[in-house]
Write a protein that holds these residues in place. Structure first.
Motif, mmCIF file in Angstrom:
data_model
loop_
_atom_site.group_PDB
_atom_site.id
_atom_site.type_symbol
_atom_site.label_atom_id
_atom_site.label_comp_id
_atom_site.label_asym_id
_atom_site.label_seq_id
_atom_site.Cartn_x
_atom_site.Cartn_y
_atom_site.Cartn_z
ATOM 1 N N GLY A 239 0.789 -1.219 0.000
ATOM 2 C CA GLY A 239 0.000 0.000 0.000
ATOM 3 C C GLY A 239 0.820 1.267 0.000
ATOM 4 O O GLY A 239 0.465 2.257 -0.654
ATOM 5 N N GLU A 240 1.944 1.266 0.697
ATOM 6 C CA GLU A 240 2.765 2.472 0.767
ATOM 7 C C GLU A 240 3.255 2.893 -0.613
ATOM 8 O O GLU A 240 3.225 4.076 -0.962
ATOM 9 C CB GLU A 240 3.951 2.239 1.704
ATOM 10 N N GLU A 263 -4.755 -5.194 2.277
ATOM 11 C CA GLU A 263 -4.530 -3.834 2.763
ATOM 12 C C GLU A 263 -5.556 -2.871 2.182
ATOM 13 O O GLU A 263 -6.063 -1.983 2.885
ATOM 14 C CB GLU A 263 -3.110 -3.389 2.398
ATOM 15 N N ALA A 264 -5.872 -3.045 0.899
ATOM 16 C CA ALA A 264 -6.844 -2.161 0.255
ATOM 17 C C ALA A 264 -8.245 -2.367 0.812
ATOM 18 O O ALA A 264 -9.030 -1.411 0.917
ATOM 19 C CB ALA A 264 -6.836 -2.404 -1.250
ATOM 20 N N ARG A 265 -8.591 -3.584 1.158
ATOM 21 C CA ARG A 265 -9.913 -3.860 1.729
ATOM 22 C C ARG A 265 -10.105 -3.133 3.051
ATOM 23 O O ARG A 265 -11.238 -2.779 3.422
ATOM 24 C CB ARG A 265 -10.093 -5.358 1.941
ATOM 25 N N ASN A 266 -8.998 -2.902 3.755
ATOM 26 C CA ASN A 266 -9.086 -2.342 5.101
ATOM 27 C C ASN A 266 -8.728 -0.871 5.186
ATOM 28 O O ASN A 266 -8.706 -0.315 6.292
ATOM 29 C CB ASN A 266 -8.176 -3.133 6.051
ATOM 30 N N ASP A 267 -8.449 -0.228 4.033
ATOM 31 C CA ASP A 267 -8.009 1.165 4.089
ATOM 32 C C ASP A 267 -8.535 1.917 2.868
ATOM 33 O O ASP A 267 -8.220 1.579 1.729
ATOM 34 C CB ASP A 267 -6.479 1.234 4.127
ATOM 35 N N VAL A 274 -5.295 2.439 -5.330
ATOM 36 C CA VAL A 274 -5.350 1.269 -6.221
ATOM 37 C C VAL A 274 -6.148 1.605 -7.468
ATOM 38 O O VAL A 274 -5.752 1.261 -8.592
ATOM 39 C CB VAL A 274 -5.957 0.061 -5.478
ATOM 40 N N ARG A 275 -7.263 2.281 -7.316
ATOM 41 C CA ARG A 275 -8.095 2.636 -8.479
ATOM 42 C C ARG A 275 -7.322 3.555 -9.427
ATOM 43 O O ARG A 275 -7.357 3.373 -10.648
ATOM 44 C CB ARG A 275 -9.391 3.303 -8.020
#
Length: 826
Positions: A239-240, A263-267, A274-275
């Motif tokens: 994610g970073e 990580e994306a599911r939770n932040d 990501v998009r």
């Protein structure tokens, strides 16, 4: 609605249809060269291929499909010809498409900070403006053919020492005025579609996850709308790195981003990043036309035929990049019908490219000996090696049978045929685990006569060699790390054996071993072999030279010395080459030295030879290009893009200072020289270079006259042009480069004594006159004020210097800026 609006709308619609898992899947490669396809939504895979001097396609760095090998970066940099670089880009687009690729990993925009950087040969120049202009033209030509340029390595990747972890600590002014400038030009003027981040850190943060560098400067300040990918294995977080602006982890499958979906599911911030990253991947697929016409990205479908016009372009570019450094008494060009002795370790071997990821399987590697024999006739050209310059024993061009086994089994899992005794693995037969296997390579050594022979072995992985059933080299139980294979390989282990004439069976075994920070499961091995040269080889060569009208001594280095993963050895020519030049020059006063290196070397014999050509690594037509120059069929059109220092201590990063300045220590390399590299350092330190930046001679003569400015003063925000007439005063067609430098007479902050701000190249017939017009804008007068975070040009006096090298600037034109100009960044 415009076409651009329609495109963006369709990409948004596609993103809306994608699940988060599908978006994340686009953000790491599918394999070493391809992105992940999503068949459900008709999203195709996009293939990338290595450049910058050719389009290799998929597969290993040696062997594989044949392709056109163009001049390396420094050879193209020597041309100072933007139109030629644009033309090269156009041809490379066709080559990339023939390999099923929509993205070329090129051009390289890093500067020659130090003469010892192992990858300097891939770049264009020590000067950021020259680098930026040439890179911009290359990008424009490449992308006009629908293939994305990937400008690299962003930023501060100026050496190979600890390149995967070292922090380049660069003062802000030097960062802006030198190292970022070529990238800025290729983005803002060239419209580059992709950027590759460097392996290194910048001021303590990896470039691939540096938010200021990527989202701040690249996207925010310069307005970059393309894709940012990591160098291979250069992604260090999930994610970073996405939040910092890195779109694509390469190669795949995902390693650093293995946990990105969770990580994306939770932040929420990571989901939005990501998009945006997925949007940039889709945009690159769209820009390359891959949605409308998906390329065949299977390696076995790659086209490996060549184009006659590309071959002609490579030959012309190789000649134009050749620099005539010295020509006493007009020794060159050689007369028609001359009897020539061609001598040296680079005479019969076509040294056409550097090493590392830039290498490829060229259609041909034409040597100087082949080129001169084709031009003069075999009966007029003799040859002697004289000495060797090998870093490693040469690989053999013989068939190799490869059998694969499980580590502790003798059951054959797969078999394949390879060509050549150097094998790299980036793909494996079905059923072979890349991380756990044993390979047996079998080949035949054909020995022409009884005698002593040398064998050498090095590998990424453990290896051993048996010859006729007897173990000769053990690189298995006592594997020692070396600087081969990007730092993942062993040192070369050598052995000598007396062999009888006839055939001998050689078997190499290899098994992989874990290596920290490796880009993937990487294995490679090389068996080298040769008969030692005669101890009288140099004297024999000198005797041969004495019997010829002229001697052409072909010395230098090769892709083993100039390569990715390790810096250059120093500035001395390796082996006994200096002694060979001296011996030949003493035997024949009409000696020409043809030097092929990726950068400067010392020349202790310079006063003893009347003529000297710097030929670099000019691509597959090297021998023909050199013959064209040597015989006057082409003017040596090159001008040095790098200062050649008289000694290593004159290099700005080697003034006897601690290692922190070069190559670095404790994980950091400090750019303490700041703005003063190359000719800027020469001016400040008062040294005398062996050859100055911009230097190069011609077979004809030129006169510069009527140099003037379009106006003697300029208002803030305005432009002024430099106009100069160039006349060919000789008897041959030739090329001249007009160079324009600017000196700030009344600067507020310390600045270099002069800076290249414009140049133009003209080709003129005998007696012909042409006029060169070169524009200067506010950035041509400006420096970066780090306190104001702005580009600033101080009001007051400037000098515009016009000439043909950094030390030959006879014209000085005064220019006044009527008021301060500034442009804030951010």
């Amino acid at each position: 609605m415009t076409k651009a609006d329609t495109r963006l709308t369709s990409i948004d619609a596609l993103l809306d249809q994608m699940t988060l898992e599908e978006q994340v899947s686009l953000l790491a490669g599918a394999d070493f060269w391809r992105t992940v396809p999503i068949p459900r939504l008709n999203i195709p895979s996009l293939k990338v291929t290595d450049g910058p001097a050719g389009a290799r396609g998929g597969g290993a760095l040696v062997g594989g499909k044949q392709t056109a090998a163009f001049p390396v970066g420094i050879a193209l940099g020597s041309t100072w010809n933007t139109e030629l670089l644009r033309e090269v880009g156009v041809h490379l687009a066709r080559e990339a498409q023939d390999k099923g690729a929509g993205v070329l990993l090129a051009p390289t925009m890093n500067l020659f900070r130090s003469t010892l950087n192992g990858r300097n040969f891939e770049s264009y120049s020590e000067d950021p403006y020259l680098t930026g202009r040439l890179g911009t033209a290359y990008v424009q030509g490449l992308q006009s053919g629908g293939v994305a340029a990937t400008v690299k390595h962003y930023v501060g990747n100026e050496s190979e020492y600890q390149r995967n972890t070292i922090s380049s600590d660069i003062p802000e002014r030097a960062l802006r005025e030198l190292y970022l400038l070529p990238f800025e030009m290729t983005v803002r003027q060239g419209g580059a579609w992709a950027i590759m981040t460097g392996y290194n850190k910048l001021d303590g943060t990896y470039c691939s996850e540096n938010p200021r560098l990527v989202n701040g400067i690249l996207r925010g300040e310069w307005g970059f709308t393309g894709l940012v990918m990591s160098d291979w294995g250069g992604t260090h977080s999930a994610g970073e790195s996405v939040r910092a602006g890195l779109d694509l982890e390469m190669p795949g499958p995902a390693k650093a981003r293995a946990g990105l979906l969770e990580e994306a599911r939770n932040d929420e911030a990571t989901r939005q990043a990501v998009r945006e990253a997925a949007r940039n991947v889709l945009r690159l697929i769209e820009r390359t036309g891959t949605f409308d016409q998906p390329r065949d990205v299977r390696d076995e479908a790659e086209r490996d035929e060549e184009y006659p016009d590309t071959r002609a372009l490579i030959r012309r570019a190789g000649a134009e990049g050749t620099v005539l450094l010295k020509n006493e008494g007009g020794l060159l060009p050689l007369p028609t019908g001359a009897k020539v002795a061609v001598i040296g370790p680079n005479a019969a071997t076509g040294q056409v490219m550097g090493g590392g990821s830039a290498q490829m399987n060229a259609h041909r590697r034409t040597s100087p000996l082949e080129g001169l024999r084709a031009a003069l006739g075999e009966e007029n050209v003799t040859f002697a090696t004289g000495c060797d310059n090998d870093r490693f024993l040469p690989a053999l061009a013989v068939p190799v049978r490869v059998e694969y086994f499980a580590p502790d089994s003798d059951e054959v899992l797969a078999t394949e045929e390879r060509q050549g005794s150097e094998v790299m693995w980036f793909a494996f037969p079905e059923g072979v685990n890349p991380s756990s296997f044993r390979a047996r390579l079998s080949l035949t050594l054909s020995i022409p006569a009884d005698g002593e022979y040398e064998l050498g072995l090095f590998s990424a992985g453990r290896s051993r060699l048996t010859l006729d059933g007897e173990e000769v080299i053990d690189n298995w139980t006592n594997w020692q790390p070396g600087d081969t294979y990007f730092g993942f390989g062993s040192r070369e282990v050598r052995a000598a054996r007396f062999l009888t004439a006839g055939e001998h069976r050689a078997v190499v075994e290899l098994t992989p071993q874990p290596v920290e920070n490796t880009v993937a499961a990487f294995s490679a091995v090389r068996l080298g072999f040769r008969a030692p040269l005669s101890p009288t080889a140099a004297q024999d060569a000198a005797r041969l030279a004495a019997g010829a009208d002229y001697a052409v001594v072909c010395v230098g280095t090769n892709g083993e010395w100039e390569t990715e993963g390790v810096d250059r050895w120093g500035l001395e020519l390796p082996g006994g080459q200096d002694d060979l030049v001296r011996a030949v020059a003493a035997a024949n006063p009409r000696t020409v030295v043809l030097l092929q290196t990726g950068g400067p070397v010392l020349m202790p014999w310079l006063d003893q030879v009347p003529a000297l050509l710097q030929g670099w690594f000019p691509g597959q037509e090297a021998g023909h290009a050199f013959a064209d120059v040597l015989l006057g069929q082409a003017d040596p059109g090159g001008r040095l893009p790098q200062t050649f220092p008289a000694r290593l201590e004159d290099d700005p990063t080697h003034p006897g200072t601690p290692d922190i300045q070069y190559p670095g220590e404790n994980g950091h390399v400090e750019y303490r020289e700041g703005l003063f590299i190359g000719y800027r350092h020469v001016d400040r330190a008062g040294t005398t270079p062996l050859f100055p930046f911009g230097h190069g001679l011609s077979y004809t003569s030129f006169e510069l006259s009527d140099a003037r400015l379009s106006a003697g003063q300029v208002e803030p925000g305005g432009e002024v042009s430099v106009l100069v007439r160039v006349r060919n005063t000789g008897e041959r067609v030739g090329q001249q480069v007009v160079q324009v430098y600017v000196r700030d007479v009344e600067t507020t902050l310390e600045r270099p004594g002069k800076e290249l701000r414009a140049f133009g190249k003209v080709t003129l017939e005998p007696g012909e006159t042409g006029e060169v017009t070169l524009p200067l804008d506010m950035r041509s007068l400006a420096y970066f004020d780090d306190a104001r975070d702005a580009w600033v040009a101080d009001a007051g006096q400037f000098e515009v210097l016009v000439g043909t090298s950094s030390t030959d600037l006879p014209v000085r034109l005064p220019l006044t800026l009527t008021g301060e100009w500034s442009e804030a960044v951010g």
